[in-house]
Design an enzyme around this catalytic site. Structure first.
Site, PDB file in Angstrom:
ATOM      1  N   HIS A 268      -9.094  27.692 -56.153  1.00  0.00           N
ATOM      2  CA  HIS A 268      -7.820  28.409 -55.985  1.00  0.00           C
ATOM      3  C   HIS A 268      -7.344  28.833 -57.383  1.00  0.00           C
ATOM      4  O   HIS A 268      -8.051  29.545 -58.087  1.00  0.00           O
ATOM      5  CB  HIS A 268      -6.869  27.457 -55.242  1.00  0.00           C
ATOM      6  CG  HIS A 268      -5.601  28.056 -54.715  1.00  0.00           C
ATOM      7  ND1 HIS A 268      -5.331  29.396 -54.718  1.00  0.00           N
ATOM      8  CD2 HIS A 268      -4.494  27.474 -54.162  1.00  0.00           C
ATOM      9  CE1 HIS A 268      -4.143  29.616 -54.188  1.00  0.00           C
ATOM     10  NE2 HIS A 268      -3.609  28.450 -53.843  1.00  0.00           N
ATOM     11  N   HIS A 307     -13.213  35.966 -51.636  1.00  0.00           N
ATOM     12  CA  HIS A 307     -11.854  35.649 -51.191  1.00  0.00           C
ATOM     13  C   HIS A 307     -11.878  35.445 -49.688  1.00  0.00           C
ATOM     14  O   HIS A 307     -12.601  36.129 -48.979  1.00  0.00           O
ATOM     15  CB  HIS A 307     -10.890  36.794 -51.539  1.00  0.00           C
ATOM     16  CG  HIS A 307      -9.473  36.350 -51.566  1.00  0.00           C
ATOM     17  ND1 HIS A 307      -8.706  36.298 -50.430  1.00  0.00           N
ATOM     18  CD2 HIS A 307      -8.698  35.899 -52.576  1.00  0.00           C
ATOM     19  CE1 HIS A 307      -7.509  35.852 -50.754  1.00  0.00           C
ATOM     20  NE2 HIS A 307      -7.479  35.589 -52.047  1.00  0.00           N
ATOM     21  N   ASP A 363      -8.586  36.342 -60.313  1.00  0.00           N
ATOM     22  CA  ASP A 363      -8.924  35.433 -61.413  1.00  0.00           C
ATOM     23  C   ASP A 363     -10.034  35.964 -62.297  1.00  0.00           C
ATOM     24  O   ASP A 363     -10.291  35.402 -63.363  1.00  0.00           O
ATOM     25  CB  ASP A 363      -9.339  34.065 -60.841  1.00  0.00           C
ATOM     26  CG  ASP A 363      -8.166  33.364 -60.193  1.00  0.00           C
ATOM     27  OD1 ASP A 363      -7.094  33.362 -60.800  1.00  0.00           O
ATOM     28  OD2 ASP A 363      -8.323  32.840 -59.082  1.00  0.00           O
TER      29      ASP A 363
HETATM   30  N1  CMC Z   1     -20.229  33.025 -55.554  1.00  0.00           N
HETATM   31  C1  CMC Z   1     -21.348  32.946 -54.779  1.00  0.00           C
HETATM   32  N2  CMC Z   1     -21.320  32.902 -53.444  1.00  0.00           N
HETATM   33  C2  CMC Z   1     -20.125  32.936 -52.837  1.00  0.00           C
HETATM   34  C3  CMC Z   1     -18.934  33.025 -53.568  1.00  0.00           C
HETATM   35  C4  CMC Z   1     -19.004  33.081 -54.973  1.00  0.00           C
HETATM   36  N3  CMC Z   1     -17.913  33.160 -55.728  1.00  0.00           N
HETATM   37  N4  CMC Z   1     -17.875  33.038 -52.717  1.00  0.00           N
HETATM   38  C5  CMC Z   1     -18.413  32.959 -51.481  1.00  0.00           C
HETATM   39  N5  CMC Z   1     -19.758  32.903 -51.567  1.00  0.00           N
HETATM   40  C6  CMC Z   1     -20.697  32.877 -50.436  1.00  0.00           C
HETATM   41  C7  CMC Z   1     -20.710  31.512 -49.746  1.00  0.00           C
HETATM   42  O1  CMC Z   1     -21.671  30.656 -50.325  1.00  0.00           O
HETATM   43  C8  CMC Z   1     -21.042  31.900 -48.339  1.00  0.00           C
HETATM   44  O2  CMC Z   1     -22.418  32.203 -48.280  1.00  0.00           O
HETATM   45  P1  CMC Z   1     -23.269  31.828 -46.945  1.00  0.00           P
HETATM   46  O3  CMC Z   1     -22.695  32.715 -45.889  1.00  0.00           O
HETATM   47  O4  CMC Z   1     -24.672  32.129 -47.312  1.00  0.00           O
HETATM   48  O5  CMC Z   1     -23.020  30.378 -46.678  1.00  0.00           O
HETATM   49  C9  CMC Z   1     -20.325  33.231 -48.132  1.00  0.00           C
HETATM   50  O6  CMC Z   1     -20.229  33.803 -49.459  1.00  0.00           O
HETATM   51  C10 CMC Z   1     -18.927  33.081 -47.536  1.00  0.00           C
HETATM   52  O7  CMC Z   1     -18.153  32.240 -48.400  1.00  0.00           O
HETATM   53  P2  CMC Z   1     -17.187  31.098 -47.913  1.00  0.00           P
HETATM   54  O8  CMC Z   1     -17.299  29.946 -48.856  1.00  0.00           O
HETATM   55  O9  CMC Z   1     -17.405  30.816 -46.455  1.00  0.00           O
HETATM   56  O10 CMC Z   1     -15.792  31.815 -48.076  1.00  0.00           O
HETATM   57  P3  CMC Z   1     -14.374  31.124 -48.070  1.00  0.00           P
HETATM   58  O11 CMC Z   1     -13.446  32.110 -47.489  1.00  0.00           O
HETATM   59  O12 CMC Z   1     -14.408  29.777 -47.437  1.00  0.00           O
HETATM   60  O13 CMC Z   1     -14.064  30.894 -49.621  1.00  0.00           O
HETATM   61  C11 CMC Z   1     -13.403  31.264 -51.852  1.00  0.00           C
HETATM   62  C12 CMC Z   1     -13.300  31.747 -50.399  1.00  0.00           C
HETATM   63  C13 CMC Z   1     -12.413  32.047 -52.692  1.00  0.00           C
HETATM   64  C14 CMC Z   1     -13.039  29.772 -51.933  1.00  0.00           C
HETATM   65  C15 CMC Z   1     -14.839  31.493 -52.343  1.00  0.00           C
HETATM   66  O14 CMC Z   1     -15.158  32.866 -52.306  1.00  0.00           O
HETATM   67  C16 CMC Z   1     -15.052  30.954 -53.742  1.00  0.00           C
HETATM   68  O15 CMC Z   1     -15.321  29.761 -53.904  1.00  0.00           O
HETATM   69  N6  CMC Z   1     -14.924  31.824 -54.809  1.00  0.00           N
HETATM   70  C17 CMC Z   1     -15.014  31.348 -56.180  1.00  0.00           C
HETATM   71  C18 CMC Z   1     -13.719  30.679 -56.592  1.00  0.00           C
HETATM   72  C19 CMC Z   1     -12.623  31.691 -56.844  1.00  0.00           C
HETATM   73  O16 CMC Z   1     -12.811  32.686 -57.513  1.00  0.00           O
HETATM   74  N7  CMC Z   1     -11.417  31.376 -56.326  1.00  0.00           N
HETATM   75  C20 CMC Z   1     -10.236  32.199 -56.520  1.00  0.00           C
HETATM   76  C21 CMC Z   1      -9.741  32.826 -55.256  1.00  0.00           C
HETATM   77  S1  CMC Z   1      -8.567  34.146 -55.566  1.00  0.00           S
HETATM   78  C22 CMC Z   1      -7.201  33.400 -56.282  1.00  0.00           C
HETATM   79  C23 CMC Z   1      -6.436  32.584 -55.324  1.00  0.00           C
HETATM   80  O17 CMC Z   1      -5.618  33.134 -54.588  1.00  0.00           O
HETATM   81  O18 CMC Z   1      -6.624  31.357 -55.330  1.00  0.00           O
END
Ligand code: CMC
Length: 436
Positions: A268, A307, A363
């Site tokens: 986050h 996201h 970010d």
């Molecule tokens: N790098 C590589 N792979 C990713 C990433 C990433 N940053 N984000 C998602 N994926 C992949 C994930 O592994 C999954 O792949 P698969 O379908 O093969 O299992 C797919 O994309 C869907 O991801 P998810 O984890 O199910 O998505 P989510 O909605 O649960 O998570 C997130 C959203 C923001 C936590 C995630 O994208 C992430 O960890 N990003 C990196 C951390 C980040 O930049 N966070 C800041 C968010 S914006 C600021 C805020 O408001 O907090």
């Protein structure tokens, strides 16, 4: 004529049910009517991490994640970032409209005259280790404020709520600045009421021996825009924490400390810090492909990408990418920007990221700007928490006044052992009873 209902057949019993549809949602409690017998608890929806569950009705922030749209109270984020100050936007989030000139004067005066914190707060911050993470200092000090303002427990008095809102918005920059000054062993700087909200924050952070601190107008404006972009983002993890804690009728300082704790995590608001660490680790453009290959093999994430809601370019990232260059003109170019831009270019052409609709989020570029402005990396989550305070408070108040809201209390699907009895063996020599 088409009806706004959902017809459901329970194939276990053959019974049919009609569930109302309102605003594109079905009320989950209606599912409880779907039972196999009178003793049956009834059907529940199962949605870990709330992937498809609306937890409230809100008038504050609108996001269309597929089209990359973000609006506060109906105003597009790019227009607010161009024409407003953070304090205007905080007012808008809290009260629903931008302030009139008179309202603006009184609102600014209220915030400006609440920036000083109790002297004991200094002793509190002094107690932290010199290398304590500023976000840890920030969130625990915000929580400690509740002990200074016991009247804050009276959450159903509008006047008292208003006073805590003024105090919190005004004091979070002071606490953040104290955390920073403590970490570098410098004396705390008192707020300067002649300066703007971001100008005063820069003063409390960076003033040295000069009699009067004069912020650079470019950096002051850049920080204000950063604050606007981070002010709210509907039902994200920390806002949901704020609403959940507030739903037990805890005071706003305690609720906000919990929200800040949720923000701290690297998925986050802690992601901005991790982006900078990641870019530094990559080190040079020729190592990007190797890094991307590692990410695709599941060895870590591309921080600042992806996201839950945006499946398109985050509109905040777009604004920040352009703003980075304005800041670099004053502060000097952050060399990591070249790695960031190339990393983005390569990722956006790669099927792994394209097929999963992973785009840069807020970010990805914010940290590069903060670093160029002279902030240490571990201050980045704190810089996110300062403006998000307005959003958290707006959402907290909306929750408190919403007659549909109750204490947050999700259900669970229990998958542990069924009821079983203890086996008790008596051990004669020691007179002890052993539970097996
Ligand atoms: N790098 C590589 N792979 C990713 C990433 C990433 N940053 N984000 C998602 N994926 C992949 C994930 O592994 C999954 O792949 P698969 O379908 O093969 O299992 C797919 O994309 C869907 O991801 P998810 O984890 O199910 O998505 P989510 O909605 O649960 O998570 C997130 C959203 C923001 C936590 C995630 O994208 C992430 O960890 N990003 C990196 C951390 C980040 O930049 N966070 C800041 C968010 S914006 C600021 C805020 O408001 O907090």
């Amino acid at each position: 004529m088409a009806k706004d209902t959902l017809s459901v057949t329970d194939n276990r019993t053959g019974r049919q049910y009609e569930i109302p549809i309102t605003d594109g949602t079905i009320p989950a409690p209606e599912l409880r009517k779907i039972k196999t017998s009178t003793e049956d608890f009834g059907l529940m929806s199962y949605d870990p991490a709330y992937l498809n569950t609306a937890s409230c009705r809100s008038k504050i922030t609108f996001i269309d994640g597929d089209r990359g749209i973000l609006e506060y109270r109906g105003y597009p984020i790019d227009q607010l970032a161009e024409h407003c100050t953070y304090l205007d936007v905080a007012y808008l989030l809290l009260f629903g409209e931008l302030p009139s000139p008179d309202q603006k004067t009184s609102w600014t005066r209220q915030i400006t005259t609440h920036t000083i914190v109790h002297e004991n707060i200094k002793k509190f911050v002094d107690g932290f280790q010199h290398d304590a993470h500023p976000m840890g200092m920030f969130l625990s000090t915000v929580g400690a404020l509740s002990t200074f303002y016991p009247d804050a427990k009276n959450i159903f008095s509008e006047d008292i709520r208003r006073r805590q809102i003024h105090r919190l918005i005004a004091k979070v920059p002071t606490i953040a600045a104290y955390a920073y000054r403590h970490s570098i062993g410098m004396p705390y700087v008192l707020p300067d009421n002649d300066l703007s909200f971001p100008g005063n924050f820069l003063n409390m952070l960076f003033k040295m021996t000069e009699l009067k601190y004069k912020p650079s107008p470019v950096l002051e404006r850049a920080l204000d825009v950063l604050f606007i972009l981070h002010a709210d983002h509907e039902q994200n993890c920390s806002t949901s924490a704020m609403r959940a804690i507030g739903s037990s009728h805890a005071d706003p300082y305690s609720s906000l400390a919990g929200a800040a704790a949720a923000l701290y995590g690297p998925l986050h608001g802690g992601a901005n810090e991790q982006v900078l660490r990641m870019l530094a680790l990559i080190g040079s453009k020729d190592r990007i492909l190797e890094f991307i290959t590692d990410v695709k093999q599941g060895k870590g994430k591309l921080m600042g990408f992806g996201h839950r809601v945006y499946k398109n370019y985050d509109p905040r990232a777009k604004i920040l990418k352009n703003m980075a260059h304005e800041v670099f003109e004053v502060c000097g170019r952050n060399p990591l920007i070249d790695i960031a831009v190339e990393l983005e270019r390569i990722a956006l052409q790669d099927d792994y990221f394209v097929s999963r609709k992973l785009y840069p989020n807020v970010d990805f570029y914010s940290g590069l700007i903060y670093q160029a402005m002279g902030f240490p990396v571990d201050m980045f989550p704190v810089l996110f928490a300062i403006p998000r305070t307005a959003g958290w408070l707006a959402q907290w108040e909306e929750m408190l006044l919403d007659p549909e809201q109750k204490i947050t209390r999700p259900r669970q699907v229990f998958i542990g052992p069924k009821r079983r009895d203890l086996t008790i063996a008596k051990v004669s020599t020691s007179k002890a009873t052993t539970i097996v």
